[in-house]
Enzyme design. Structure first.
Site, PDB file in Angstrom:
ATOM      1  N   THR A 174      -5.152   4.112 -11.517  1.00 28.21           N
ATOM      2  CA  THR A 174      -6.159   5.125 -11.875  1.00 28.21           C
ATOM      3  C   THR A 174      -5.596   6.195 -12.798  1.00 28.21           C
ATOM      4  OG1 THR A 174      -7.352   4.797  -9.833  1.00 28.21           O
ATOM      5  CG2 THR A 174      -7.639   6.932 -10.865  1.00 28.21           C
ATOM      6  N   ASP A 209      -4.414  -2.808 -12.652  1.00 27.38           N
ATOM      7  CA  ASP A 209      -4.899  -2.165 -11.435  1.00 27.38           C
ATOM      8  C   ASP A 209      -3.931  -2.660 -10.357  1.00 27.38           C
ATOM      9  OD1 ASP A 209      -7.957  -1.330 -10.089  1.00 27.38           O
ATOM     10  OD2 ASP A 209      -6.392  -2.164  -8.818  1.00 27.38           O
ATOM     11  N   SER A 210      -3.492  -1.792  -9.478  1.00 25.56           N
ATOM     12  CA  SER A 210      -2.405  -2.221  -8.579  1.00 25.56           C
ATOM     13  C   SER A 210      -2.836  -3.287  -7.586  1.00 25.56           C
ATOM     14  CB  SER A 210      -1.773  -1.031  -7.868  1.00 25.56           C
ATOM     15  OG  SER A 210      -2.587  -0.574  -6.824  1.00 25.56           O
ATOM     16  N   SER A 211      -4.140  -3.609  -7.535  1.00 26.17           N
ATOM     17  CA  SER A 211      -4.523  -4.743  -6.685  1.00 26.17           C
ATOM     18  C   SER A 211      -3.995  -6.049  -7.280  1.00 26.17           C
ATOM     19  CB  SER A 211      -6.036  -4.789  -6.470  1.00 26.17           C
ATOM     20  OG  SER A 211      -6.693  -4.564  -7.668  1.00 26.17           O
ATOM     21  N   THR A 213      -2.691   3.533  -6.782  1.00 22.57           N
ATOM     22  CA  THR A 213      -2.424   3.960  -5.405  1.00 22.57           C
ATOM     23  C   THR A 213      -2.693   2.856  -4.378  1.00 22.57           C
ATOM     24  OG1 THR A 213      -4.669   4.841  -5.127  1.00 22.57           O
ATOM     25  CG2 THR A 213      -2.993   6.363  -5.943  1.00 22.57           C
ATOM     26  N   ASP A 214      -3.556   1.876  -4.736  1.00 23.13           N
ATOM     27  CA  ASP A 214      -3.967   0.905  -3.711  1.00 23.13           C
ATOM     28  C   ASP A 214      -2.793   0.166  -3.077  1.00 23.13           C
ATOM     29  OD1 ASP A 214      -6.581   1.603  -4.122  1.00 23.13           O
ATOM     30  OD2 ASP A 214      -7.094  -0.158  -5.325  1.00 23.13           O
ATOM     31  N   THR A 262       2.487  -2.271  15.630  1.00 23.27           N
ATOM     32  CA  THR A 262       1.251  -1.776  16.241  1.00 23.27           C
ATOM     33  C   THR A 262       0.189  -1.565  15.164  1.00 23.27           C
ATOM     34  OG1 THR A 262       0.209   0.057  17.415  1.00 23.27           O
ATOM     35  CG2 THR A 262       2.171   0.610  16.153  1.00 23.27           C
ATOM     36  N   GLN A 263      -1.065  -1.706  15.561  1.00 20.95           N
ATOM     37  CA  GLN A 263      -2.128  -1.423  14.583  1.00 20.95           C
ATOM     38  C   GLN A 263      -2.479   0.063  14.547  1.00 20.95           C
ATOM     39  OE1 GLN A 263      -6.125  -3.039  16.397  1.00 20.95           O
ATOM     40  NE2 GLN A 263      -4.568  -4.609  16.597  1.00 20.95           N
TER      41      GLN A 263
END
Ligand code: ASP
Length: 343
Positions: free
Chosen positions: A13, A62-64, A94-95, A280-281
């Site tokens: 972004t 895009d970092s995806s 940032t993703d 852990t979640q």
């Protein structure tokens, strides 16, 4: 004192412009005109004592679209330039920024210079952008000696007023300028009116030679438990030896349903040399296998406790350990705190 900083722009972004399809990253030479730190270098306190070198990742994304191949490209660019600069800045979407930061922390051995990842929630072309502040802050951390700040020789994230250890960080907001947090580890530094470093937490830098260990395995899955989850598909891919590692995001402090399917999964993993890295979640806290009877199924030598590791660091560490070490050594390395990623 003069500092030299190498800036690698990878997209995100920070440098995006609107198109009919949505936001897409634009070229660095357009972006640089919007950055007062570079345009008016003499105006800013001590910025005139910094030598900047820029490079853009090929392609910018895009970092995806980041993946282990991109992590390797980024790491190799830094490795090649390592001896010539005091610090490094990576401008990143940032993703998946926390994944890249974690991956880089494992790839580099004996790091003794700052590698600072940053990005923004609003593009630098936006009047309310956070990109200018985030990049300026990153310049202070990477060019520490021009600002009489101590060195943070770590892969870290500079975002809003936080400097966080990269492999302890998670993206916590798609909107808030405070986009990242490090729920199980205090900030390495605070970027307020004054810059305050948490010196007792910062790695002191290594004496051995800097090195790069770039391999990652993609034979892993990231599984989040939920009430009623049926692991039969997972058991089948383990039995067919399609994967070598599972990050298992358990309930709370390391708990699983007490049924035979989960026992079957553990048996299949033991037989097929598949490692389970249990986490852990919950974003905050740690797992303690044995605290509850519900964690009993995890008492197996194919299971490694991830303690208080983030999901991003767990996944990248597992990919990196499988990519670089034989099965016999994986358990040990996963359970060690190799880069400050777990307590
Ligand atoms: N989709 C963007 C990216 O990760 C989001 C951002 O940079 O904030 O590249």
């Amino acid at each position: 004192m003069m500092s030299s900083i190498f800036i690698l722009y990878t997209g995100g972004t920070f440098g995006m412009k609107k198109t009919k399809k949505g936001l897409v990253p634009t070229q660095w030479n357009e972006i640089i005109n919007y950055l007062p730190a570079f345009k008016n270098q003499n105006y800013f306190d001590s910025f005139n004592q910094i030598d900047f070198t820029y490079e853009a990742l090929e392609p910018i994304v895009d970092s995806s679209d980041m993946n282990p191949e991109s992590w390797n490209k980024i790491a190799e660019i830094i490795y090649k330039n390592y001896d010539y600069y005091h610090g490094f800045i990576i401008i990143h979407g940032t993703d998946t920024l926390a994944y890249t930061a974690s991956a880089l922390s494992f790839m580099f051995n004996n790091l003794d210079k700052p590698i600072v990842l940053t990005g923004s929630q609003l593009p630098i072309f936006h009047p309310r952008t956070d990109g200018i502040v985030n990049l300026s802050n990153a310049i202070y951390i990477a060019g520490y000696q021009s600002f009489e700040i101590d060195c943070i020789p770590e892969v870290c994230i500079c975002f809003n007023d936080d400097v966080l250890r990269g492999n302890r960080s998670i993206k916590v907001s798609t909107n808030d300028f405070e986009g990242f947090s490090s729920p199980n580890f205090e900030n390495l530094a605070y970027l307020e009116q004054n810059i305050t470093l948490n010196n007792n937490l910062i790695y002191s830098g290594y004496k051995e030679k800097f090195g790069l260990q770039p391999k990652f395995s993609d034979n892993v899955v990231n599984v989040t438990l939920f009430p009623g989850y049926n692991p039969s598909a997972l058991i089948s891919i383990v039995k067919n030896q399609k994967i070598e590692g599972i990050v298992l995001k358990t309930f709370g402090a390391g708990n699983l349903p007490k049924n035979s399917q989960w026992q079957e999964l553990i048996k299949a993993c033991e037989k097929n040399k598949t490692i389970i890295f249990a986490t852990t979640q919950c974003p905050n806290g740690r797992i303690e296998i044995g605290q509850y009877a519900s964690s009993e199924t995890l008492q197996s030598n194919c299971v490694v406790s991830g303690k208080d590791i983030t999901s991003e660091a767990a996944l990248t560490k597992l990919m990196w350990v499988i990519g670089n070490y034989p099965y016999e050594e994986r358990h040990d390395i996963l359970s060690q705190n190799t880069r400050g990623e777990m307590t």
